[in-house]
Design a protein around this motif. Sequence first.
Motif, PDB file in Angstrom:
ATOM      1  N   LYS A  55      -5.023   3.542  -9.080  1.00 59.05           N
ATOM      2  CA  LYS A  55      -4.034   4.017 -10.053  1.00 59.05           C
ATOM      3  C   LYS A  55      -4.720   4.699 -11.224  1.00 59.05           C
ATOM      4  N   SER A  98      -5.598  -1.371  -5.498  1.00 58.47           N
ATOM      5  CA  SER A  98      -4.478  -0.629  -6.058  1.00 58.47           C
ATOM      6  C   SER A  98      -4.701  -0.238  -7.518  1.00 58.47           C
ATOM      7  N   GLU A 141      -1.607   2.688  -0.312  1.00 60.09           N
ATOM      8  CA  GLU A 141      -2.479   1.642  -0.868  1.00 60.09           C
ATOM      9  C   GLU A 141      -2.083   1.331  -2.312  1.00 60.09           C
ATOM     10  N   LEU A 142      -1.681   2.379  -3.057  1.00 56.96           N
ATOM     11  CA  LEU A 142      -1.240   2.167  -4.441  1.00 56.96           C
ATOM     12  C   LEU A 142      -0.019   1.258  -4.513  1.00 56.96           C
ATOM     13  N   SER A 143       0.860   1.364  -3.535  1.00 59.61           N
ATOM     14  CA  SER A 143       2.086   0.568  -3.539  1.00 59.61           C
ATOM     15  C   SER A 143       1.858  -0.859  -3.056  1.00 59.61           C
ATOM     16  N   SER A 144       0.639  -1.127  -2.569  1.00 61.66           N
ATOM     17  CA  SER A 144       0.341  -2.476  -2.096  1.00 61.66           C
ATOM     18  C   SER A 144      -0.080  -3.349  -3.274  1.00 61.66           C
ATOM     19  N   ARG A 152      -1.369   6.727  -1.549  1.00 68.23           N
ATOM     20  CA  ARG A 152      -0.131   6.243  -2.161  1.00 68.23           C
ATOM     21  C   ARG A 152       0.352   4.951  -1.504  1.00 68.23           C
TER      22      ARG A 152
END
Length: 294
Positions: free
Chosen positions: A110, A106, A98-101, A96
């Motif tokens: 996702k 990312s 890394e997803l927000s980066s 998560r």
Amino acid sequence: MTTLARLLPKLRPASGASSSYFQRCLSSSSAAASQSESQIPSHPLFFSANLTRRDPKDRNLQWVFLGCPGVGKGTYASRLCNLLGVPHIATGDLVRDELSSAGALSAQLKEIVNQGKLVSDEIILSLLWKRLEGGQDKGQSGFILDGFPRTIKQAEILEGMIDIDLVVNLKLPEDILIEKCLGRRLCSQCGKNFNIASINVKGENGNPAMSMAPLLPPENCMSKLITRTDDTEEVVRERLRIYNDKTQPVEDFYRRRGKLLEFNLPGGIPESWPKLLQVLDLDDYEDKQSAATA
């Protein structure tokens, strides 16, 4: 309890605390202990090989928490980490973050997460490797891994990286797992996790009754609750199917090595937490920690 004691490393008490629990813990007798301080060999998935394998007497515990999605691995692992003074490393949190980066990884992550699929070994291992290296650079010792390993391949690679002392496998019936997952909520402002599911299952067909109260947010978070995009019934069932296919063999992997402790959750946190401490031989340690900080 004697069998469990053989699985536990000889720990250094956090914050100078002392306990008969730590005095009873035995050093690992595995062959890996003879390789203490040896450098971990390079693996093509990783950028470097700066982790060192340490003798159990010179470090804190290194545990893994297994269990189906929604069973509560993060809840109980984080509580134990706070109690024992070791880092909680959740691969879900690493993903998560890394997803927000804004990185190129990312978008790929996702798509994988939204479809309820498992993230590839290459991605997970590189994220975990970076986290372990960073922790070691900061002087951290020991950890509880939450959500990893999920496949035999991951377990084998992890075994080549570091020594795992104990694997705790949390278990709940599938229908309760689905209900719990569908009740999960996240506060969009503070980022904390909550659960609105109120579970009451009658005892029948030899199965015990089970009750789990909802974990409701404070009033200021109530209007800001959101549902994770991967917490739909379709995705949850797919994640459980994948778990059964891919991750349950990991239980056998550790069972054959004498490191697996299976724990059937008897209910919610109030019922399960003291019983978990008891099977881990930590039931007196929490009281002593509280007394030391009073």
